[in-house]
Design an enzyme around this catalytic site. Sequence first.
Site, PDB file in Angstrom:
ATOM      1  N   HIS A 112     -15.350 -34.226 -20.567  1.00 59.37           N
ATOM      2  CA  HIS A 112     -15.478 -32.841 -20.116  1.00 59.37           C
ATOM      3  C   HIS A 112     -14.136 -32.119 -20.075  1.00 59.37           C
ATOM      4  O   HIS A 112     -14.097 -30.896 -20.029  1.00 59.37           O
ATOM      5  CB  HIS A 112     -16.178 -32.767 -18.745  1.00 59.37           C
ATOM      6  CG  HIS A 112     -15.368 -33.194 -17.575  1.00 59.37           C
ATOM      7  ND1 HIS A 112     -15.525 -34.413 -16.949  1.00 59.37           N
ATOM      8  CD2 HIS A 112     -14.394 -32.555 -16.872  1.00 59.37           C
ATOM      9  CE1 HIS A 112     -14.706 -34.496 -15.930  1.00 59.37           C
ATOM     10  NE2 HIS A 112     -13.991 -33.388 -15.857  1.00 59.37           N
ATOM     11  N   ASP A 142     -18.840 -39.693 -20.399  1.00 55.84           N
ATOM     12  CA  ASP A 142     -17.781 -38.755 -20.035  1.00 55.84           C
ATOM     13  C   ASP A 142     -16.398 -39.320 -20.360  1.00 55.84           C
ATOM     14  O   ASP A 142     -15.451 -39.156 -19.587  1.00 55.84           O
ATOM     15  CB  ASP A 142     -17.852 -38.374 -18.558  1.00 55.84           C
ATOM     16  CG  ASP A 142     -17.070 -37.096 -18.251  1.00 55.84           C
ATOM     17  OD1 ASP A 142     -16.688 -36.384 -19.206  1.00 55.84           O
ATOM     18  OD2 ASP A 142     -16.828 -36.819 -17.060  1.00 55.84           O
ATOM     19  N   SER A 220      -9.241 -35.141 -13.325  1.00 53.30           N
ATOM     20  CA  SER A 220     -10.164 -35.661 -14.324  1.00 53.30           C
ATOM     21  C   SER A 220      -9.431 -36.345 -15.468  1.00 53.30           C
ATOM     22  O   SER A 220      -8.538 -35.763 -16.083  1.00 53.30           O
ATOM     23  CB  SER A 220     -11.017 -34.533 -14.908  1.00 53.30           C
ATOM     24  OG  SER A 220     -12.094 -34.219 -14.079  1.00 53.30           O
TER      25      SER A 220
END
Length: 383
Positions: A112, A142, A220
């Site tokens: 993402h 992901d 992230s």
Amino acid sequence: MTTNTKGSRFVAAAIAAAALVGAGGGAATYAALGSGGTTVRQVTVGSSAEPTAATTGSSIADIVGRTAKGVVEITVTSPGQASPFGGTGQAQQAQGSGFVLDKQGHIVTNQHVVDGAQSVSVKFSDGTTYDATVVGTDPSTDLAVIKVEAPASILVPLQLGDSTKLRVGDGVVAIGSPFGLAQTVTTGIVSAVHREITAPNNYAIPDAIQTDAAINHGNSGGPLLDLRGRVVGVNSQIESDSGGNDGVGFAVPSQTVRTIVSQLLSSGKVEHAYLGVAIESIPGSAADTLGTRAGAAVTEVRSGSPAAAAGLLPSSRTRTIDGQAYPTGGDVITAVDGRRVSSADELRTAIDAKKPGENVELTVLRNGKTTSVQVTLASRPAA
């Protein structure tokens, strides 16, 4: 294959900003997509688990000193959104983190973080920045791999650890760029293992690591390290009502990283085996009362899927036991190729271990009788 769950507020730990307005936590964040939501499952810890985060005499500062140069800040530029007056708006920028995998310049991050990227740049701990190309992505886990052409002298690969040996209570360290603050270090413990989180394309990511190490937007793709400095997870999501850190973060486990990254390096893509059912666990504590066995109850059969072709039957009603509703009136899968499965997680793991095109034998309890169902698995659709 998905799991029916109750919704929770989960967001990706990325930070996004419009080119000029500085809207923190915008386009690169997402909630637990779809009606499935995200499940937080009870921890099961085997007594035979071996510690990977045992104290080795190294301080947190020592661990950071050995590993921080292998952690990078990633900036992604994406095309602006279409304007209702014609044309497109200004380009959008998002930031995340990543870590160096090898001396060839491969870097691991979240899917993402780089999704929809027009351009990607990587900033190292010494402040130097290099353009990067996307090698491959896998929205189902992901995970993504990007690559930079940088001198070997600044490429400090981090070692992958074994997430299957983590114990609840083991110490962990997170390094990343929350809110664009590069080389930020936070510490905590493994709060739980075998959690299930939702991928950007709505599929379940099993065996996620829950930690109370502070993770915020921009973390992230950064590493979650054990106390030996090994990567045991890739920080991916937080659960938060406010959108900020509430002490509940989640990382994709290193064993998943190891498997997926090797495929991305080999072919730039990942093919997952697909059965085509939504499932819920029937625990042993409720099985007798329900007149069935512990296993994975089929709650939905997707049209055109291998499960539909094989004639699997979804539940048609529910029964509540001690306040918990369980699906009934459909198939309960109890084994794959003769190997017992006693929960939705175990069925998912068994199917994930297969390849598209493989034939599998499912042992199914249907109307109180055990039967065998032959299924040819397909490739998982995009969503």
